[in-house]
Scaffold this motif. Structure first.
Motif, PDB file in Angstrom:
ATOM      1  N   GLU A 112       0.870  -1.256  -0.107  1.00 11.10           N
ATOM      2  CA  GLU A 112       0.049   0.070   0.021  1.00 11.10           C
ATOM      3  C   GLU A 112       0.718   1.247   0.035  1.00 11.10           C
ATOM      4  O   GLU A 112       1.956   1.064   0.571  1.00 11.10           O
ATOM      5  CB  GLU A 112      -0.792   0.034   1.079  1.00 11.10           C
ATOM      6  CG  GLU A 112      -1.903  -0.837   1.303  1.00 11.10           C
ATOM      7  CD  GLU A 112      -2.903  -0.890   2.423  1.00 11.10           C
ATOM      8  OE1 GLU A 112      -2.460   0.068   3.247  1.00 11.10           O
ATOM      9  OE2 GLU A 112      -3.572  -1.969   2.748  1.00 11.10           O
ATOM     10  N   PRO A 113       0.386   2.324  -0.731  1.00 14.28           N
ATOM     11  CA  PRO A 113       1.250   3.361  -0.794  1.00 14.28           C
ATOM     12  C   PRO A 113       1.241   4.093   0.709  1.00 14.28           C
ATOM     13  O   PRO A 113       0.253   4.016   1.284  1.00 14.28           O
ATOM     14  CB  PRO A 113       0.575   4.650  -1.778  1.00 14.28           C
ATOM     15  CG  PRO A 113      -0.791   4.001  -1.692  1.00 14.28           C
ATOM     16  CD  PRO A 113      -0.704   2.447  -1.721  1.00 14.28           C
ATOM     17  N   GLU A 114       2.339   4.775   0.969  1.00 20.35           N
ATOM     18  CA  GLU A 114       2.589   5.353   2.053  1.00 20.35           C
ATOM     19  C   GLU A 114       1.481   6.551   2.602  1.00 20.35           C
ATOM     20  O   GLU A 114       1.116   6.627   3.611  1.00 20.35           O
ATOM     21  CB  GLU A 114       4.008   5.659   2.551  1.00 20.35           C
ATOM     22  CG  GLU A 114       4.789   4.547   2.706  1.00 20.35           C
ATOM     23  CD  GLU A 114       6.349   5.041   3.056  1.00 20.35           C
ATOM     24  OE1 GLU A 114       6.559   6.287   3.193  1.00 20.35           O
ATOM     25  OE2 GLU A 114       7.336   4.306   3.330  1.00 20.35           O
ATOM     26  N   SER A 115       1.432   7.234   1.468  1.00 21.83           N
ATOM     27  CA  SER A 115       0.533   8.315   1.788  1.00 21.83           C
ATOM     28  C   SER A 115       0.156   8.795   0.275  1.00 21.83           C
ATOM     29  O   SER A 115       0.757   8.554  -0.805  1.00 21.83           O
ATOM     30  CB  SER A 115       1.136   9.643   2.360  1.00 21.83           C
ATOM     31  OG  SER A 115       2.305   9.918   1.668  1.00 21.83           O
ATOM     32  N   ASP A 127     -12.992   6.103  -0.221  1.00 23.31           N
ATOM     33  CA  ASP A 127     -12.561   5.076   0.720  1.00 23.31           C
ATOM     34  C   ASP A 127     -12.262   4.101  -0.338  1.00 23.31           C
ATOM     35  O   ASP A 127     -11.480   3.236  -0.208  1.00 23.31           O
ATOM     36  CB  ASP A 127     -13.323   4.919   1.772  1.00 23.31           C
ATOM     37  CG  ASP A 127     -13.294   6.051   2.764  1.00 23.31           C
ATOM     38  OD1 ASP A 127     -12.224   6.797   2.593  1.00 23.31           O
ATOM     39  OD2 ASP A 127     -14.055   6.244   3.714  1.00 23.31           O
ATOM     40  N   THR A 128     -13.312   3.792  -1.104  1.00 23.86           N
ATOM     41  CA  THR A 128     -13.570   2.321  -2.109  1.00 23.86           C
ATOM     42  C   THR A 128     -12.296   2.590  -3.108  1.00 23.86           C
ATOM     43  O   THR A 128     -11.637   1.386  -2.995  1.00 23.86           O
ATOM     44  CB  THR A 128     -14.614   2.257  -2.760  1.00 23.86           C
ATOM     45  OG1 THR A 128     -15.814   2.323  -1.835  1.00 23.86           O
ATOM     46  CG2 THR A 128     -14.413   1.184  -3.697  1.00 23.86           C
ATOM     47  N   SER A 129     -12.012   3.667  -3.810  1.00 21.78           N
ATOM     48  CA  SER A 129     -11.011   3.774  -4.754  1.00 21.78           C
ATOM     49  C   SER A 129      -9.502   3.635  -3.977  1.00 21.78           C
ATOM     50  O   SER A 129      -8.612   3.059  -4.628  1.00 21.78           O
ATOM     51  CB  SER A 129     -11.165   5.017  -5.428  1.00 21.78           C
ATOM     52  OG  SER A 129     -10.871   6.197  -4.587  1.00 21.78           O
ATOM     53  N   ARG A 130      -9.360   4.261  -2.688  1.00 18.63           N
ATOM     54  CA  ARG A 130      -8.156   4.137  -2.239  1.00 18.63           C
ATOM     55  C   ARG A 130      -7.671   3.055  -1.812  1.00 18.63           C
ATOM     56  O   ARG A 130      -6.671   2.246  -1.950  1.00 18.63           O
ATOM     57  CB  ARG A 130      -8.157   5.137  -1.064  1.00 18.63           C
ATOM     58  CG  ARG A 130      -7.846   6.354  -1.354  1.00 18.63           C
ATOM     59  CD  ARG A 130      -7.587   7.172  -0.194  1.00 18.63           C
ATOM     60  NE  ARG A 130      -8.449   7.201   1.057  1.00 18.63           N
ATOM     61  CZ  ARG A 130      -9.358   7.983   1.244  1.00 18.63           C
ATOM     62  NH1 ARG A 130      -9.620   9.264   0.495  1.00 18.63           N
ATOM     63  NH2 ARG A 130     -10.331   7.724   2.464  1.00 18.63           N
ATOM     64  N   GLU A 131      -8.806   1.968  -1.391  1.00 14.81           N
ATOM     65  CA  GLU A 131      -8.473   0.710  -1.044  1.00 14.81           C
ATOM     66  C   GLU A 131      -7.963  -0.176  -2.202  1.00 14.81           C
ATOM     67  O   GLU A 131      -7.249  -1.240  -2.149  1.00 14.81           O
ATOM     68  CB  GLU A 131      -9.689  -0.005  -0.331  1.00 14.81           C
ATOM     69  CG  GLU A 131      -9.944   0.361   0.784  1.00 14.81           C
ATOM     70  CD  GLU A 131     -11.425  -0.148   1.345  1.00 14.81           C
ATOM     71  OE1 GLU A 131     -12.120  -1.036   0.457  1.00 14.81           O
ATOM     72  OE2 GLU A 131     -11.986   0.327   2.226  1.00 14.81           O
ATOM     73  N   LYS A 132      -8.144   0.143  -3.425  1.00 12.32           N
ATOM     74  CA  LYS A 132      -7.837  -0.590  -4.903  1.00 12.32           C
ATOM     75  C   LYS A 132      -6.597   0.003  -5.229  1.00 12.32           C
ATOM     76  O   LYS A 132      -5.907  -0.777  -6.167  1.00 12.32           O
ATOM     77  CB  LYS A 132      -8.935  -0.370  -5.918  1.00 12.32           C
ATOM     78  CG  LYS A 132     -10.092  -0.831  -5.486  1.00 12.32           C
ATOM     79  CD  LYS A 132     -11.247  -0.604  -6.825  1.00 12.32           C
ATOM     80  CE  LYS A 132     -12.432  -0.969  -6.428  1.00 12.32           C
ATOM     81  NZ  LYS A 132     -13.418  -0.745  -7.647  1.00 12.32           N
ATOM     82  N   ILE A 133      -5.996   0.964  -4.565  1.00  9.66           N
ATOM     83  CA  ILE A 133      -4.517   1.282  -4.916  1.00  9.66           C
ATOM     84  C   ILE A 133      -3.576   0.375  -4.309  1.00  9.66           C
ATOM     85  O   ILE A 133      -3.428   0.206  -3.295  1.00  9.66           O
ATOM     86  CB  ILE A 133      -4.412   2.863  -4.829  1.00  9.66           C
ATOM     87  CG1 ILE A 133      -5.236   3.596  -5.046  1.00  9.66           C
ATOM     88  CG2 ILE A 133      -2.846   3.225  -4.857  1.00  9.66           C
ATOM     89  CD1 ILE A 133      -5.381   5.174  -4.806  1.00  9.66           C
TER      90      ILE A 133
END
Length: 339
Positions: free
Chosen positions: A259-262, A273-279
């Motif tokens: 997962e990206p740190e930030s 929130d949903t799109s961030r979980e896919k990154i």
């Protein structure tokens, strides 16, 4: 004064084989060596041999007493070189992907089988020697062979012989060890310190790292390999490949993505929130480490070609086709040697 049995520390042979190793007899097909005649057994058809549990009344004298330690060490080194060259980089990738559980990689499995076989052969040769004085000479001979292999930087055979000598079945022979020369005991103590598995095989790792750096690091670029006429060119080296296989297994357990740190404030405002979980980001560190380990193995394979030794057909055949007793038999013979 403490007895030799109390001074010596029993070390189980098993830690020499990294987690995930599972010896499986099988055929082996390394490169064809033009120096070998077709009648001479080679690592190409290496198969483990274990003597049946029915023990003969009279066991033959160990062949290692008939030859000089230097000749034996050279031929053990050539055998390890041939088996090492049978490991191709595709097998190392399979080993890494399957966390050391892949059974179809014949080159690696043959190398593991040879390691286990040689350790067991050392024990078998010692306990099969009934005369106590001759048995002490066999132990001394193994120590001198291990020293010669160390001088030739054949770390695979050094580890095999040293761990075989530390097997509890051999270590319990206190009367026999009392007849081993002081010089050989000091050599063995140094070899035991060199091959001890503590701190992730610290001493062997450091020795191989120094040789690898002198040779050209990871072998990633052609210019890193010195030419034959280079003043800094060095002799051959046989690595203890089990360390690299363990490193590949450990590295394979790392996640392939992270997962990206930030995220930037702009990305956070535009994403829910949903799109961030896919990154997810590719863990390039894992794949770079895997490539680095494999390139280092390839560099050692190239380095192993630099040995100038000549094959002795008779000695090579004897050192290749080692006959071992099973665990039950060696325990019986050890008890018969010294109840």
């Amino acid at each position: 004064m403490e007895s030799l049995g109390e001074q010596r520390r029993s070390v189980d042979v098993q830690p020499a084989i990294p987690a995930g190793f599972c010896p499986t007899p099988g055929s082996h097909t390394p490169h064809q060596n033009p120096l070998l005649s077709t009648a001479l057994p080679t690592a190409k058809n290496f198969v483990s041999r274990t003597v049946p549990r029915v023990l003969p009344k009279k066991l033959p004298r160990s062949f290692i007493l008939k030859y000089r330690s230097e000749i034996l060490a050279q031929n053990f080194t050539l055998i390890e070189r041939d088996i090492l060259n049978g490991v191709v980089w595709e097998e190392l990738i399979k080993w890494s992907k399957n966390a050391g559980q892949e059974k179809s990689i014949r080159g690696i499995q043959n190398l593991i089988e040879r390691f286990n076989q040689t350790c067991q052969w050392v024990v078998s040769e010692i306990v099969s020697t009934r005369d106590i004085s001759m048995r002490a000479k066999v132990i001394e001979k193994f120590i001198r062979i291990a020293l010669k292999c160390y001088q030739h930087r054949n770390f695979a055979t050094v580890t095999q012989l040293t761990l075989g000598l530390q097997n509890p079945v051999v270590d319990r022979l206190h009367k026999t060890w009392s007849r081993v020369g002081l010089y050989e005991l000091r050599l063995l103590a140094d070899l035991e310190r060199f091959t001890q598995p503590f701190k992730n095989w610290k001493h062997i790792r450091e020795a191989m790292h120094v040789i690898s750096e002198d040779w050209g690091g990871d072998g990633g670029e052609e210019s890193a390999f010195p030419s034959e006429t280079s003043p800094n060119s060095i002799g051959g080296c046989i690595p203890f490949l089990g360390l690299f296989l363990s490193d590949l297994v450990y590295n394979s357990e790392l996640p392939s993505t992270v997962e990206p740190e930030s995220l930037s404030s702009r990305s956070q405002s535009q994403s829910n929130d949903t799109s961030r979980e896919k990154i997810r980001l590719i863990n390039f560190h894992k794949f770079r480490t895997c490539a680095k380990i494999i390139k280092r193995v390839l560099a050692f394979q190239a380095l192993a070609q630099r040995y100038p030794f000549q094959y002795d057909p008779i000695v090579y055949s004897k050192c290749l086709n080692l006959h071992c007793l099973d665990n039950v038999s060696v325990r019986i013979l050890s008890t018969e040697c010294e109840p």
